[in-house]
Write a protein that holds these residues in place. Structure first.
Motif, PDB file in Angstrom:
ATOM      1  N   ILE A  55       0.838  -1.204   0.000  1.00  0.00           N
ATOM      2  CA  ILE A  55       0.000   0.000   0.000  1.00  0.00           C
ATOM      3  C   ILE A  55       0.873   1.254   0.000  1.00  0.00           C
ATOM      4  O   ILE A  55       0.563   2.234  -0.672  1.00  0.00           O
ATOM      5  CB  ILE A  55      -1.023   0.018   1.159  1.00  0.00           C
ATOM      6  CG1 ILE A  55      -2.107   1.059   0.862  1.00  0.00           C
ATOM      7  CG2 ILE A  55      -0.384   0.288   2.500  1.00  0.00           C
ATOM      8  CD1 ILE A  55      -3.301   0.995   1.776  1.00  0.00           C
ATOM      9  N   GLU A  56       1.976   1.222   0.722  1.00  0.00           N
ATOM     10  CA  GLU A  56       2.899   2.366   0.728  1.00  0.00           C
ATOM     11  C   GLU A  56       3.508   2.566  -0.659  1.00  0.00           C
ATOM     12  O   GLU A  56       3.571   3.689  -1.164  1.00  0.00           O
ATOM     13  CB  GLU A  56       4.004   2.160   1.771  1.00  0.00           C
ATOM     14  CG  GLU A  56       3.518   2.153   3.199  1.00  0.00           C
ATOM     15  CD  GLU A  56       3.020   3.503   3.673  1.00  0.00           C
ATOM     16  OE1 GLU A  56       3.512   4.533   3.183  1.00  0.00           O
ATOM     17  OE2 GLU A  56       2.134   3.521   4.539  1.00  0.00           O
ATOM     18  N   GLN A  57       3.968   1.486  -1.260  1.00  0.00           N
ATOM     19  CA  GLN A  57       4.601   1.576  -2.579  1.00  0.00           C
ATOM     20  C   GLN A  57       3.602   1.998  -3.650  1.00  0.00           C
ATOM     21  O   GLN A  57       3.915   2.839  -4.502  1.00  0.00           O
ATOM     22  CB  GLN A  57       5.235   0.234  -2.942  1.00  0.00           C
ATOM     23  CG  GLN A  57       6.422  -0.101  -2.071  1.00  0.00           C
ATOM     24  CD  GLN A  57       6.868  -1.538  -2.228  1.00  0.00           C
ATOM     25  OE1 GLN A  57       6.058  -2.454  -2.394  1.00  0.00           O
ATOM     26  NE2 GLN A  57       8.177  -1.749  -2.176  1.00  0.00           N
ATOM     27  N   CYS A  58       2.404   1.446  -3.605  1.00  0.00           N
ATOM     28  CA  CYS A  58       1.393   1.769  -4.609  1.00  0.00           C
ATOM     29  C   CYS A  58       0.896   3.207  -4.459  1.00  0.00           C
ATOM     30  O   CYS A  58       0.663   3.897  -5.452  1.00  0.00           O
ATOM     31  CB  CYS A  58       0.242   0.775  -4.541  1.00  0.00           C
ATOM     32  SG  CYS A  58       0.724  -0.911  -5.019  1.00  0.00           S
ATOM     33  N   SER A  59       0.749   3.669  -3.221  1.00  0.00           N
ATOM     34  CA  SER A  59       0.357   5.063  -2.978  1.00  0.00           C
ATOM     35  C   SER A  59       1.435   6.004  -3.483  1.00  0.00           C
ATOM     36  O   SER A  59       1.144   7.032  -4.108  1.00  0.00           O
ATOM     37  CB  SER A  59       0.116   5.300  -1.486  1.00  0.00           C
ATOM     38  OG  SER A  59      -0.944   4.517  -1.029  1.00  0.00           O
ATOM     39  N   CYS A  60       2.678   5.656  -3.215  1.00  0.00           N
ATOM     40  CA  CYS A  60       3.808   6.447  -3.717  1.00  0.00           C
ATOM     41  C   CYS A  60       3.784   6.484  -5.244  1.00  0.00           C
ATOM     42  O   CYS A  60       3.968   7.534  -5.854  1.00  0.00           O
ATOM     43  CB  CYS A  60       5.117   5.828  -3.219  1.00  0.00           C
ATOM     44  SG  CYS A  60       6.615   6.533  -3.932  1.00  0.00           S
ATOM     45  N   SER A  61       3.518   5.336  -5.840  1.00  0.00           N
ATOM     46  CA  SER A  61       3.534   5.216  -7.294  1.00  0.00           C
ATOM     47  C   SER A  61       2.525   6.152  -7.962  1.00  0.00           C
ATOM     48  O   SER A  61       2.861   6.869  -8.914  1.00  0.00           O
ATOM     49  CB  SER A  61       3.246   3.765  -7.682  1.00  0.00           C
ATOM     50  OG  SER A  61       3.238   3.594  -9.067  1.00  0.00           O
ATOM     51  N   SER A  67       2.398  13.473 -10.459  1.00  0.00           N
ATOM     52  CA  SER A  67       3.293  14.630 -10.542  1.00  0.00           C
ATOM     53  C   SER A  67       3.908  14.775 -11.937  1.00  0.00           C
ATOM     54  O   SER A  67       4.430  15.830 -12.275  1.00  0.00           O
ATOM     55  CB  SER A  67       4.403  14.531  -9.490  1.00  0.00           C
ATOM     56  OG  SER A  67       5.355  13.543  -9.847  1.00  0.00           O
ATOM     57  N   ILE A  68       3.820  13.714 -12.740  1.00  0.00           N
ATOM     58  CA  ILE A  68       4.439  13.722 -14.072  1.00  0.00           C
ATOM     59  C   ILE A  68       3.406  13.866 -15.184  1.00  0.00           C
ATOM     60  O   ILE A  68       3.613  14.601 -16.152  1.00  0.00           O
ATOM     61  CB  ILE A  68       5.268  12.435 -14.280  1.00  0.00           C
ATOM     62  CG1 ILE A  68       6.410  12.378 -13.268  1.00  0.00           C
ATOM     63  CG2 ILE A  68       5.797  12.342 -15.705  1.00  0.00           C
ATOM     64  CD1 ILE A  68       7.152  11.055 -13.241  1.00  0.00           C
ATOM     65  N   GLU A 113       9.281   5.786 -13.893  1.00  0.00           N
ATOM     66  CA  GLU A 113       9.819   6.673 -12.866  1.00  0.00           C
ATOM     67  C   GLU A 113       9.251   6.299 -11.498  1.00  0.00           C
ATOM     68  O   GLU A 113       9.978   6.269 -10.498  1.00  0.00           O
ATOM     69  CB  GLU A 113       9.506   8.138 -13.188  1.00  0.00           C
ATOM     70  CG  GLU A 113      10.039   9.118 -12.187  1.00  0.00           C
ATOM     71  CD  GLU A 113      11.551   9.169 -12.102  1.00  0.00           C
ATOM     72  OE1 GLU A 113      12.070   9.555 -11.035  1.00  0.00           O
ATOM     73  OE2 GLU A 113      12.234   8.820 -13.092  1.00  0.00           O
ATOM     74  N   ALA A 114       7.957   5.995 -11.446  1.00  0.00           N
ATOM     75  CA  ALA A 114       7.326   5.586 -10.190  1.00  0.00           C
ATOM     76  C   ALA A 114       7.924   4.275  -9.689  1.00  0.00           C
ATOM     77  O   ALA A 114       8.137   4.108  -8.487  1.00  0.00           O
ATOM     78  CB  ALA A 114       5.813   5.450 -10.386  1.00  0.00           C
ATOM     79  N   GLU A 115       8.206   3.375 -10.591  1.00  0.00           N
ATOM     80  CA  GLU A 115       8.823   2.091 -10.221  1.00  0.00           C
ATOM     81  C   GLU A 115      10.195   2.323  -9.569  1.00  0.00           C
ATOM     82  O   GLU A 115      10.506   1.740  -8.545  1.00  0.00           O
ATOM     83  CB  GLU A 115       8.959   1.220 -11.482  1.00  0.00           C
ATOM     84  CG  GLU A 115       9.559  -0.138 -11.231  1.00  0.00           C
ATOM     85  CD  GLU A 115       8.554  -1.152 -10.715  1.00  0.00           C
ATOM     86  OE1 GLU A 115       9.018  -2.155 -10.159  1.00  0.00           O
ATOM     87  OE2 GLU A 115       7.350  -0.946 -10.853  1.00  0.00           O
TER      88      GLU A 115
END
Length: 119
Positions: A55-61, A67-68, A113-115
């Motif tokens: 959930i942290e990684q997916c929210s960050c993604s 932002s892009i 970039e998100a990855e």
């Protein structure tokens, strides 16, 4: 009127201008509706495991992607990807359209970039 008195209205106007610009930038960076963000995170978690880390990684993604790529561009790319799966003339139009391919390429760059940043 002394110099400090003359500068007060200018300083106040600059503060209002800065707040307006800051709000506009925040709105541009956050133009993805909550439902779209939630849908992305849900799908991402299904693909990456239903853990707290996911959930942290997916929210960050989704935050990085937002932002892009603007939400409008995101919808265009998602539509093109979905419609390109359709057989026949309709699917061909989405697979060969320069506009669709450009939007998909933008989305893929944002996903890459998100990855890098989040996973």
């Amino acid at each position: 009127m002394n110099l400090a008195g003359q500068l007060r209205p200018i300083v106040a106007a600059l503060a209002v201008l800065a707040a307006t610009v800051s709000t506009a930038c925040a709105q541009e960076a956050n133009d993805y509706p909550t439902a779209a963000r939630a849908e992305y995170v849900y799908g991402c978690m299904k693909a990456n495991g239903e853990t707290r880390a996911a959930i942290e990684q997916c929210s960050c993604s989704i935050d990085v992607m937002a932002s892009i790529v603007t939400y409008e561009r995101y919808v265009t790319a998602e539509t093109a990807l979905s419609m390109s799966q359709v057989r026949g003339n309709l699917g061909v139009q989405f697979r060969t359209s320069e506009q669709a391919n450009s939007a998909v390429n933008d989305l893929r760059r944002a996903q890459a970039e998100a990855e890098v940043r989040c996973f």
